[in-house]
Scaffold this motif. Sequence first.
Motif, PDB file in Angstrom:
ATOM      1  N   GLN A   1       3.160   1.863  -3.143  1.00 17.46           N
ATOM      2  CA  GLN A   1       2.160   1.695  -4.376  1.00 17.46           C
ATOM      3  C   GLN A   1       1.382   3.636  -4.375  1.00 17.46           C
ATOM      4  O   GLN A   1       1.609   4.950  -5.018  1.00 17.46           O
ATOM      5  CB  GLN A   1       0.087   1.569  -4.270  1.00 17.46           C
ATOM      6  CG  GLN A   1       0.593   0.404  -5.069  1.00 17.46           C
ATOM      7  CD  GLN A   1      -0.141  -0.280  -4.832  1.00 17.46           C
ATOM      8  OE1 GLN A   1      -2.206  -0.030  -5.838  1.00 17.46           O
ATOM      9  NE2 GLN A   1      -1.421  -1.018  -3.856  1.00 17.46           N
ATOM     10  N   GLN A   2       1.029   4.094  -3.093  1.00 19.07           N
ATOM     11  CA  GLN A   2       0.849   6.119  -2.918  1.00 19.07           C
ATOM     12  C   GLN A   2       2.347   6.406  -2.824  1.00 19.07           C
ATOM     13  O   GLN A   2       2.108   7.690  -3.273  1.00 19.07           O
ATOM     14  CB  GLN A   2       0.687   6.285  -1.336  1.00 19.07           C
ATOM     15  CG  GLN A   2       0.085   7.631  -0.558  1.00 19.07           C
ATOM     16  CD  GLN A   2      -0.631   8.037  -1.479  1.00 19.07           C
ATOM     17  OE1 GLN A   2      -2.149   7.085  -1.765  1.00 19.07           O
ATOM     18  NE2 GLN A   2      -1.280   9.251  -1.705  1.00 19.07           N
TER      19      GLN A   2
ATOM     20  N   LEU B   1       0.590  -1.766  -0.348  1.00 14.52           N
ATOM     21  CA  LEU B   1      -0.080   0.104  -0.059  1.00 14.52           C
ATOM     22  C   LEU B   1       0.730   0.751   0.193  1.00 14.52           C
ATOM     23  O   LEU B   1       0.842   2.357  -0.710  1.00 14.52           O
ATOM     24  CB  LEU B   1      -1.098   0.029   1.541  1.00 14.52           C
ATOM     25  CG  LEU B   1      -2.142  -0.794   1.319  1.00 14.52           C
ATOM     26  CD1 LEU B   1      -2.670  -0.997   2.483  1.00 14.52           C
ATOM     27  CD2 LEU B   1      -2.856  -0.618   0.440  1.00 14.52           C
ATOM     28  N   THR B   2       2.155   1.788   0.850  1.00 18.39           N
ATOM     29  CA  THR B   2       2.635   2.677   1.021  1.00 18.39           C
ATOM     30  C   THR B   2       3.906   2.868  -0.355  1.00 18.39           C
ATOM     31  O   THR B   2       3.604   4.001  -1.112  1.00 18.39           O
ATOM     32  CB  THR B   2       3.246   2.772   2.297  1.00 18.39           C
ATOM     33  OG1 THR B   2       4.654   1.164   2.112  1.00 18.39           O
ATOM     34  CG2 THR B   2       2.539   2.481   3.188  1.00 18.39           C
TER      35      THR B   2
ATOM     36  N   TYR C   1      -5.684   2.240  -4.023  1.00 15.66           N
ATOM     37  CA  TYR C   1      -4.676   1.213  -3.553  1.00 15.66           C
ATOM     38  C   TYR C   1      -5.117  -0.072  -3.002  1.00 15.66           C
ATOM     39  O   TYR C   1      -4.133  -0.489  -3.355  1.00 15.66           O
ATOM     40  CB  TYR C   1      -4.047   2.741  -3.094  1.00 15.66           C
ATOM     41  CG  TYR C   1      -2.571   3.496  -4.222  1.00 15.66           C
ATOM     42  CD1 TYR C   1      -3.141   3.142  -5.735  1.00 15.66           C
ATOM     43  CD2 TYR C   1      -2.846   4.392  -3.656  1.00 15.66           C
ATOM     44  CE1 TYR C   1      -2.306   4.208  -6.108  1.00 15.66           C
ATOM     45  CE2 TYR C   1      -2.169   5.410  -4.320  1.00 15.66           C
ATOM     46  CZ  TYR C   1      -2.328   5.306  -5.513  1.00 15.66           C
ATOM     47  OH  TYR C   1      -1.955   6.330  -6.285  1.00 15.66           O
ATOM     48  N   TYR C   2      -6.144  -0.463  -2.572  1.00 10.97           N
ATOM     49  CA  TYR C   2      -6.780  -1.312  -1.896  1.00 10.97           C
ATOM     50  C   TYR C   2      -7.099  -2.110  -2.603  1.00 10.97           C
ATOM     51  O   TYR C   2      -6.992  -3.365  -2.002  1.00 10.97           O
ATOM     52  CB  TYR C   2      -6.996  -0.566  -0.661  1.00 10.97           C
ATOM     53  CG  TYR C   2      -7.115  -0.135   0.192  1.00 10.97           C
ATOM     54  CD1 TYR C   2      -6.072  -0.820   1.872  1.00 10.97           C
ATOM     55  CD2 TYR C   2      -6.725   1.872   0.135  1.00 10.97           C
ATOM     56  CE1 TYR C   2      -5.899   0.150   2.876  1.00 10.97           C
ATOM     57  CE2 TYR C   2      -6.124   2.386   1.368  1.00 10.97           C
ATOM     58  CZ  TYR C   2      -5.696   0.965   2.746  1.00 10.97           C
ATOM     59  OH  TYR C   2      -5.126   2.167   3.639  1.00 10.97           O
TER      60      TYR C   2
ATOM     61  N   VAL D   1      -3.229   6.075   2.688  1.00  7.53           N
ATOM     62  CA  VAL D   1      -2.964   6.179   1.259  1.00  7.53           C
ATOM     63  C   VAL D   1      -4.244   5.656   0.975  1.00  7.53           C
ATOM     64  O   VAL D   1      -5.422   5.854   1.529  1.00  7.53           O
ATOM     65  CB  VAL D   1      -2.641   4.528   1.723  1.00  7.53           C
ATOM     66  CG1 VAL D   1      -2.471   3.734   0.036  1.00  7.53           C
ATOM     67  CG2 VAL D   1      -0.971   3.755   2.106  1.00  7.53           C
ATOM     68  N   ASP D   2      -4.455   6.174  -0.435  1.00 10.64           N
ATOM     69  CA  ASP D   2      -6.338   6.584  -1.346  1.00 10.64           C
ATOM     70  C   ASP D   2      -6.251   5.579  -1.887  1.00 10.64           C
ATOM     71  O   ASP D   2      -5.549   4.406  -1.778  1.00 10.64           O
ATOM     72  CB  ASP D   2      -5.570   7.127  -2.452  1.00 10.64           C
ATOM     73  CG  ASP D   2      -4.402   8.536  -2.791  1.00 10.64           C
ATOM     74  OD1 ASP D   2      -4.786   9.615  -1.676  1.00 10.64           O
ATOM     75  OD2 ASP D   2      -4.348   8.942  -3.471  1.00 10.64           O
TER      76      ASP D   2
ATOM     77  N   GLY E   1      -8.778   2.360   4.034  1.00  8.61           N
ATOM     78  CA  GLY E   1      -7.561   3.643   4.550  1.00  8.61           C
ATOM     79  C   GLY E   1      -8.050   4.622   5.377  1.00  8.61           C
ATOM     80  O   GLY E   1      -7.119   5.534   5.236  1.00  8.61           O
TER      81      GLY E   1
ATOM     82  N   ASP F   1       2.451  -0.042  -8.546  1.00 10.95           N
ATOM     83  CA  ASP F   1       1.210   0.099  -9.291  1.00 10.95           C
ATOM     84  C   ASP F   1       0.690  -1.467  -8.939  1.00 10.95           C
ATOM     85  O   ASP F   1       1.754  -2.440  -8.771  1.00 10.95           O
ATOM     86  CB  ASP F   1       0.722   0.714 -10.326  1.00 10.95           C
ATOM     87  CG  ASP F   1       1.116   0.099 -11.484  1.00 10.95           C
ATOM     88  OD1 ASP F   1       1.304  -1.098 -11.975  1.00 10.95           O
ATOM     89  OD2 ASP F   1       1.760   1.060 -12.426  1.00 10.95           O
TER      90      ASP F   1
ATOM     91  N   SER G   1      -7.335   9.294   9.482  1.00  9.44           N
ATOM     92  CA  SER G   1      -6.459   8.316   7.085  1.00  9.44           C
ATOM     93  C   SER G   1      -5.535   7.927   7.950  1.00  9.44           C
ATOM     94  O   SER G   1      -3.966   7.973   8.796  1.00  9.44           O
ATOM     95  CB  SER G   1      -6.683   9.932   6.447  1.00  9.44           C
ATOM     96  OG  SER G   1      -5.950   9.736   5.502  1.00  9.44           O
TER      97      SER G   1
ATOM     98  N   ALA H   1       5.295   6.862   6.346  1.00  9.64           N
ATOM     99  CA  ALA H   1       4.311   6.253   5.952  1.00  9.64           C
ATOM    100  C   ALA H   1       4.043   5.074   6.726  1.00  9.64           C
ATOM    101  O   ALA H   1       2.596   4.463   6.819  1.00  9.64           O
ATOM    102  CB  ALA H   1       4.565   6.010   4.850  1.00  9.64           C
TER     103      ALA H   1
END
Length: 647
Positions: free
Chosen positions: A324-325, A321-322, A501-502, A497-498, A468, A330, A494, A398
């Motif tokens: 990707q953010q 996750l981190t 991305y999950y 992480v958007d 998130g 990706d 929060s 992160a």
Amino acid sequence: MNNSFFTRKYIIQGIFITTALLIVIRLFYIQIIDDSYILSANNNVLRKVIVYPARGAILDRNGEILVQNEPIYDLLVTPREAKDIDTLLLCELIGIDKKGYIQRIEKAKAHSPYRASQFEKQLSSTTYARLQEHLYKFRGFYVQNRTVRSYPDSIAAQFLGYIQEVNQRDIDRSDGFYRPGDYIGATGVERAYEDLLRGKRGIKNQMVDALNRPQGSFMDGKYDTLAVTGDGMISSLDKNLQILAERLMKNKLGSVVAIEPSTGEILTMVSSPTYDPNLMVGRELGNNYMDLLNNENKPMFIRPIQASYPPGSIFKVVAALTAQQAGMIDAQTRFTCNGGYRYGGGRGLMRCTGVHGTIDLARSIQVSCNPYYANVFARMIDSRGMSGPQAYDLWREALMKFGLGSTLGIDLPGEKPGLVPTSSYYTKIYGSGKWRSSFNISLSIGQGELGITPLQMANITAIVANRGFYYRPHLIKGIGDQKIVKPEFTEKISAGVDAKYYEAVIEGMSRVVNQGGSGRAVAIEGIEMCGKTGTVQNPHGENHAVFFAFAPRENPKIAIAVFVENAGYGGTWAAPIASMLVEKYIRDTISLPKYLQDRIYNGDLRPKPKKPAAPANSALNKPVDSQTQQQEPAALLVHHSQRPRRS
């Protein structure tokens, strides 16, 4: 001359008459108007009795009783009044010997010969009933009612905590509220919510006769003050789930934490081994406490919030996750797994338990591929156009947004932050700031110096379930009649992480359980559980087993983390425990095959009797206080010669 005599006579008479009138008026005022003088005059037949309030009850989330009160009785004595006592009879009635009687009287005299103090505390209802018939024979002795805690189901000991008699430090810090002989919450919820649970004491002015027998209230209670019962608490715990979780963890060391993702309410919290909270009540409290304190398996240690472990492969979820953010990978990013990852110019090798070929993100979670996440970590540290320490600081920042490396703020005392080492730690270790990912590559798969509490593991799962964000985990969901919720437990936090991305990560977690991954044996028909197994290296015995999951995939109701020490693979022990608890909570059934259930119920994973203790810094992956980790993080290093495992 005669006039002078008569003048003096009348003056003297006037003085006597005036004095007599003043005395009569004063007596009238004292006896008729001012009640305080009556109180003073009757001190020898009045007794001020403290009325102790009942502590607030604690219920589970469905209104079932977890903690209630039961009456006990303290025997008090005023030494100056204790005369002509049949000591043998008194000793027989309350179960002490003559030596004990003398010791208690001397202690009371040292406290004050003129004021009442405790002679014997916490007499049972049976003992009190036996004593009450003869109490009039013991001048200077009287009984004071109070309550102690009772735990009908004998569960959740570390969560609920216990109460104990105040010490001088408690008295000094209370601004006069506590007095010797009072009780205070010592641990758990009892401590965290002491100010609300304790209530407010009252005073009863009681008339007694010369034989120490109560004669009713003074002035019909005009000068009495009422005791105010403490606020009741509605906990977030599900009693039935807690009972099952403790049963599943019997004869095992570890933790279970389950959270409702949409609220942060903790559904079950098990620290194993546990103990019967009723042991911490009554006259044997001191002996029982020492037995528990000296138990080598440390039942007083609250593992869910105080034990800090390397998380193992479940950390790959956070890593994915981190990264990707940060824009380093990706969902379609592919790396090739040939069975291992070489680093440090080829001198080090991180092995994988399979050869997975070229795989994407979701597949990497499903098969728990070590080389995939070594490559991810290398990108995060080596490919961001900055020094290793600077890139590492961004990586660490992160992680901390996921609640790692700091306390989450649960409503229990004693929570530890775990450990995410700073870049300065590695700079100091390696003697310069020119280090890169190969220097601490074990972090990529949740090994090395990382330390995460089981509560943090469960909270990570809740974050993924919520796509998130999280609510601060808490154990009390309602206070008092108004069911007040503390504002800090309604704050939406929060994880940085958007939400977009999950999905790839969740897909991989779903495959772990439902499409042939390491959790396939614990899939629940009709419930899409998304999980991740982990196996944490332990060079001093069997590896630790870990599993975290949430269910169902859409609109999750429960997020859970199970950590079983010295149990081997996560899919073998931790995953079945989690699966049974998830299904029990969602639909009140357990469909796992009976042979699997029996293996969990009957499994005994307690460590064998210890050999002579090894040096303290050799305890690589045992649960440790995070403060100790911060002082001696080198003790948790994973060296190049160690072989990281896949769960």
